[in-house]
Design a protein around this motif. Structure first.
Motif, PDB file in Angstrom:
ATOM      1  N   LEU A  57       0.818  -1.210   0.000  1.00  9.03           N
ATOM      2  CA  LEU A  57       0.000   0.000   0.000  1.00  9.03           C
ATOM      3  C   LEU A  57       0.853   1.261   0.000  1.00  9.03           C
ATOM      4  O   LEU A  57       0.508   2.255  -0.657  1.00  9.03           O
ATOM      5  CB  LEU A  57      -0.930   0.013   1.213  1.00  9.03           C
ATOM      6  CG  LEU A  57      -2.030  -1.054   1.254  1.00  9.03           C
ATOM      7  CD1 LEU A  57      -2.888  -0.877   2.493  1.00  9.03           C
ATOM      8  CD2 LEU A  57      -2.905  -0.984  -0.001  1.00  9.03           C
ATOM      9  N   THR A  58       1.963   1.248   0.742  1.00  4.39           N
ATOM     10  CA  THR A  58       2.808   2.443   0.832  1.00  4.39           C
ATOM     11  C   THR A  58       3.857   2.513  -0.264  1.00  4.39           C
ATOM     12  O   THR A  58       4.485   3.565  -0.443  1.00  4.39           O
ATOM     13  CB  THR A  58       3.526   2.481   2.190  1.00  4.39           C
ATOM     14  OG1 THR A  58       4.342   1.301   2.338  1.00  4.39           O
ATOM     15  CG2 THR A  58       2.519   2.541   3.332  1.00  4.39           C
ATOM     16  N   ASN A  59       4.049   1.417  -0.992  1.00  2.00           N
ATOM     17  CA  ASN A  59       5.074   1.342  -2.034  1.00  2.00           C
ATOM     18  C   ASN A  59       6.442   1.709  -1.469  1.00  2.00           C
ATOM     19  O   ASN A  59       7.205   2.471  -2.060  1.00  2.00           O
ATOM     20  CB  ASN A  59       4.724   2.256  -3.216  1.00  2.00           C
ATOM     21  CG  ASN A  59       5.589   1.967  -4.437  1.00  2.00           C
ATOM     22  OD1 ASN A  59       6.083   0.859  -4.611  1.00  2.00           O
ATOM     23  ND2 ASN A  59       5.774   2.969  -5.282  1.00  2.00           N
ATOM     24  N   ASN A  60       6.743   1.175  -0.290  1.00  2.00           N
ATOM     25  CA  ASN A  60       7.990   1.501   0.393  1.00  2.00           C
ATOM     26  C   ASN A  60       8.490   0.261   1.122  1.00  2.00           C
ATOM     27  O   ASN A  60       7.753  -0.327   1.924  1.00  2.00           O
ATOM     28  CB  ASN A  60       7.750   2.645   1.383  1.00  2.00           C
ATOM     29  CG  ASN A  60       9.049   3.260   1.871  1.00  2.00           C
ATOM     30  OD1 ASN A  60       9.933   2.567   2.331  1.00  2.00           O
ATOM     31  ND2 ASN A  60       9.153   4.574   1.764  1.00  2.00           N
ATOM     32  N   ARG A  61       9.733  -0.121   0.871  1.00  2.00           N
ATOM     33  CA  ARG A  61      10.298  -1.361   1.406  1.00  2.00           C
ATOM     34  C   ARG A  61      10.870  -1.217   2.817  1.00  2.00           C
ATOM     35  O   ARG A  61      11.328  -2.213   3.378  1.00  2.00           O
ATOM     36  CB  ARG A  61      11.407  -1.864   0.474  1.00  2.00           C
ATOM     37  CG  ARG A  61      10.927  -2.310  -0.899  1.00  2.00           C
ATOM     38  CD  ARG A  61      10.377  -3.728  -0.857  1.00  2.00           C
ATOM     39  NE  ARG A  61       9.971  -4.167  -2.178  1.00  2.00           N
ATOM     40  CZ  ARG A  61      10.802  -4.734  -3.053  1.00  2.00           C
ATOM     41  NH1 ARG A  61      12.073  -4.902  -2.731  1.00  2.00           N
ATOM     42  NH2 ARG A  61      10.365  -5.108  -4.240  1.00  2.00           N
ATOM     43  N   ILE A  62      10.912  -0.009   3.386  1.00  2.00           N
ATOM     44  CA  ILE A  62      11.493   0.134   4.721  1.00  2.00           C
ATOM     45  C   ILE A  62      10.437   0.460   5.779  1.00  2.00           C
ATOM     46  O   ILE A  62      10.774   0.693   6.940  1.00  2.00           O
ATOM     47  CB  ILE A  62      12.601   1.205   4.755  1.00  2.00           C
ATOM     48  CG1 ILE A  62      12.020   2.585   4.447  1.00  2.00           C
ATOM     49  CG2 ILE A  62      13.728   0.851   3.816  1.00  2.00           C
ATOM     50  CD1 ILE A  62      13.029   3.709   4.631  1.00  2.00           C
ATOM     51  N   LEU A  63       9.175   0.483   5.396  1.00  2.00           N
ATOM     52  CA  LEU A  63       8.111   0.767   6.353  1.00  2.00           C
ATOM     53  C   LEU A  63       7.456  -0.535   6.810  1.00  2.00           C
ATOM     54  O   LEU A  63       7.318  -1.478   6.034  1.00  2.00           O
ATOM     55  CB  LEU A  63       7.049   1.671   5.728  1.00  2.00           C
ATOM     56  CG  LEU A  63       7.483   3.094   5.368  1.00  2.00           C
ATOM     57  CD1 LEU A  63       6.308   3.876   4.810  1.00  2.00           C
ATOM     58  CD2 LEU A  63       8.075   3.815   6.576  1.00  2.00           C
ATOM     59  N   THR A  64       7.066  -0.563   8.071  1.00  2.00           N
ATOM     60  CA  THR A  64       6.339  -1.698   8.631  1.00  2.00           C
ATOM     61  C   THR A  64       5.102  -1.168   9.359  1.00  2.00           C
ATOM     62  O   THR A  64       5.046   0.024   9.707  1.00  2.00           O
ATOM     63  CB  THR A  64       7.210  -2.490   9.630  1.00  2.00           C
ATOM     64  OG1 THR A  64       7.497  -1.669  10.767  1.00  2.00           O
ATOM     65  CG2 THR A  64       8.518  -2.922   8.977  1.00  2.00           C
ATOM     66  N   PRO A  65       4.117  -2.019   9.617  1.00  2.00           N
ATOM     67  CA  PRO A  65       2.905  -1.533  10.291  1.00  2.00           C
ATOM     68  C   PRO A  65       3.146  -0.935  11.666  1.00  2.00           C
ATOM     69  O   PRO A  65       2.338  -0.147  12.150  1.00  2.00           O
ATOM     70  CB  PRO A  65       2.036  -2.799  10.387  1.00  2.00           C
ATOM     71  CG  PRO A  65       2.514  -3.677   9.288  1.00  2.00           C
ATOM     72  CD  PRO A  65       3.977  -3.417   9.180  1.00  2.00           C
ATOM     73  N   THR A  66       4.252  -1.294  12.321  1.00  2.00           N
ATOM     74  CA  THR A  66       4.508  -0.760  13.656  1.00  2.00           C
ATOM     75  C   THR A  66       4.747   0.743  13.641  1.00  2.00           C
ATOM     76  O   THR A  66       4.668   1.379  14.697  1.00  2.00           O
ATOM     77  CB  THR A  66       5.729  -1.448  14.287  1.00  2.00           C
ATOM     78  OG1 THR A  66       6.840  -1.365  13.379  1.00  2.00           O
ATOM     79  CG2 THR A  66       5.445  -2.908  14.565  1.00  2.00           C
ATOM     80  N   ILE A  67       5.031   1.311  12.472  1.00  2.00           N
ATOM     81  CA  ILE A  67       5.196   2.763  12.393  1.00  2.00           C
ATOM     82  C   ILE A  67       3.896   3.483  12.716  1.00  2.00           C
ATOM     83  O   ILE A  67       3.892   4.676  13.054  1.00  2.00           O
ATOM     84  CB  ILE A  67       5.716   3.166  10.991  1.00  2.00           C
ATOM     85  CG1 ILE A  67       6.346   4.565  11.039  1.00  2.00           C
ATOM     86  CG2 ILE A  67       4.593   3.116   9.963  1.00  2.00           C
ATOM     87  CD1 ILE A  67       7.023   4.973   9.749  1.00  2.00           C
ATOM     88  N   MET A  68       2.773   2.756  12.628  1.00  2.00           N
ATOM     89  CA  MET A  68       1.474   3.346  12.945  1.00  2.00           C
ATOM     90  C   MET A  68       1.209   3.407  14.448  1.00  2.00           C
ATOM     91  O   MET A  68       0.165   3.892  14.877  1.00  2.00           O
ATOM     92  CB  MET A  68       0.361   2.542  12.275  1.00  2.00           C
ATOM     93  CG  MET A  68       0.526   2.387  10.769  1.00  2.00           C
ATOM     94  SD  MET A  68       0.554   3.958   9.903  1.00  2.00           S
ATOM     95  CE  MET A  68      -1.066   4.585  10.276  1.00  2.00           C
ATOM     96  N   GLY A  69       2.144   2.910  15.264  1.00  2.00           N
ATOM     97  CA  GLY A  69       2.021   3.054  16.703  1.00  2.00           C
ATOM     98  C   GLY A  69       1.328   1.916  17.423  1.00  2.00           C
ATOM     99  O   GLY A  69       0.845   2.098  18.549  1.00  2.00           O
ATOM    100  N   PHE A  70       1.275   0.726  16.826  1.00  2.00           N
ATOM    101  CA  PHE A  70       0.623  -0.405  17.486  1.00  2.00           C
ATOM    102  C   PHE A  70       1.312  -0.756  18.804  1.00  2.00           C
ATOM    103  O   PHE A  70       0.652  -0.971  19.825  1.00  2.00           O
ATOM    104  CB  PHE A  70       0.631  -1.635  16.562  1.00  2.00           C
ATOM    105  CG  PHE A  70      -0.309  -1.536  15.407  1.00  2.00           C
ATOM    106  CD1 PHE A  70      -1.642  -1.869  15.556  1.00  2.00           C
ATOM    107  CD2 PHE A  70       0.129  -1.118  14.168  1.00  2.00           C
ATOM    108  CE1 PHE A  70      -2.525  -1.779  14.486  1.00  2.00           C
ATOM    109  CE2 PHE A  70      -0.744  -1.028  13.095  1.00  2.00           C
ATOM    110  CZ  PHE A  70      -2.074  -1.355  13.256  1.00  2.00           C
ATOM    111  N   ASP A  71       2.653  -0.846  18.778  1.00  2.00           N
ATOM    112  CA  ASP A  71       3.370  -1.214  19.997  1.00  2.00           C
ATOM    113  C   ASP A  71       3.230  -0.147  21.072  1.00  2.00           C
ATOM    114  O   ASP A  71       3.098  -0.456  22.269  1.00  2.00           O
ATOM    115  CB  ASP A  71       4.848  -1.468  19.676  1.00  2.00           C
ATOM    116  CG  ASP A  71       5.504  -0.276  18.982  1.00  2.00           C
ATOM    117  OD1 ASP A  71       4.778   0.539  18.389  1.00  2.00           O
ATOM    118  OD2 ASP A  71       6.750  -0.180  19.034  1.00  2.00           O
TER     119      ASP A  71
END
Length: 330
Positions: free
Chosen positions: A76-90
């Protein structure tokens, strides 16, 4: 192996069951799982065997969820260095634990029980993230980059609030919160694990029929809409799947920020394909293999004197810096 095709012929229909790399990963995972369960003659004790099977099931669930969710998020982000945790789940997970201990004290978690706590954590994380997704995307005309920025801001907010409350805790309360700061694969509740497995199975079945659509969505919003894909609606559905998978895995064992980055980097290096029919199963198998092999080493060789989560975060952090320095953002 590359999926490049000439303009004169269409792309061949994909059959993941015929891919030798997936079979090799599956056989390796099967062998690692057998080694993890039966090491040291565990078959002689039904009690030990049951404990190891439950832990293995937890490793497989968490590995599959994180691997699949990270591939979807990067699509979705078209970016290989992003993960869902950047959204603040942890950060949200730790904030909820901190608030619970701050309000109810050290007996809050034992009194509530493992399964109700797991269900509450999962429900709150899913609802909170879906509310953010829906509000931002509707106002920003489905701008995923703005959504990522908003997620970073909320993550910082959650971490700041959690840090402030943790300073107000007494040592015994802080020790309980500190235990949730890193993922742990010991003592997983069987009922919580069963619920997590059912949730993941539902989403995996839903994704299995959408591999081709995901390939088109990876081209970008404008190109996908031009090809007849209802991009905006599917984007919300996939974000909901990501939120559910990450929330379930985080509530089950705790935060694992960089496992997804490590897994997707290995997946793309091995598969060398953009086809989600290969990427998603491979990411799931590689993630499970990392967790099972790593947990086997730390339990049998190091006798649990180290934490697998800490090593994964360290290696994933180094990989993140390497990819960032090399400019591998797409």
């Amino acid at each position: 192996m590359s999926d490049a095709v000439s303009p004169s012929r269409p792309l061949a229909r994909l059959n993941p069951l015929k891919d030798q790399r997936l079979w090799a990963l599956g056989v390796a995972l099967l062998g690692a799982s057998a080694l993890f369960v039966f090491w040291g003659g565990a078959w002689r004790s039904a009690y030990i065997l049951e404990l190891r099977v439950v832990k293995l099931a937890g490793l497989l669930c968490v590995g599959s969820a994180i691997g699949v969710a990270t591939v979807l998020f990067q699509t979705l982000t078209n970016n290989r260095i992003l993960t869902p945790t950047i959204m603040g789940f942890d950060a949200l997970f730790l904030l909820m634990k901190t608030i619970l201990v701050f309000v109810a004290g050290v007996l809050a978690l034992p009194v509530l029980g493992a399964t109700p706590t797991f269900l509450a954590d999962t429900t709150v994380m899913i609802l909170a993230t879906l509310a953010i997704f829906a509000a931002v995307l509707r106002r920003a005309r489905h701008d995923i980059q703005l959504l990522v920025l908003v997620g970073v801001i909320f993550g910082l907010l959650f971490r700041t609030l959690a840090g402030f409350l943790q300073r107000l805790l007494d040592p015994s309360q802080f020790a309980i919160v500190q235990a949730d700061m890193f993922a742990t694969f010991s003592g997983m509740d069987q009922r919580s694990l069963a619920v997590a497995a059912m949730v993941m199975a539902c989403f995996f079945l839903w994704l299995a029929s959408r591999y081709a659509v995901l390939d088109v969505m990876a081209l970008g919003r404008d190109q996908a809409r031009a090809l007849g894909v209802p991009y905006d609606r599917l984007q919300l559905q996939i974000l909901a799947a990501i939120a559910a998978l990450v929330s379930v895995s985080t509530a089950l064992v705790g935060p694992l920020a960089f496992l997804g980055l490590l897994v997707t980097a290995l997946t793309h290096a091995l598969m060398r394909s953009h086809r989600h029919g290969l990427l998603l199963p491979a990411a799931s198998l590689i993630s499970c293999l990392i967790l099972v092999v790593g947990q086997t080493v730390f339990e049998r060789v190091f006798s649990l004197n180290s934490s697998l989560a800490v090593v994964i975060e360290f290696c994933g952090g180094l990989l993140f810096l390497f990819l960032l320095a090399r400019g591998h953002i797409k």
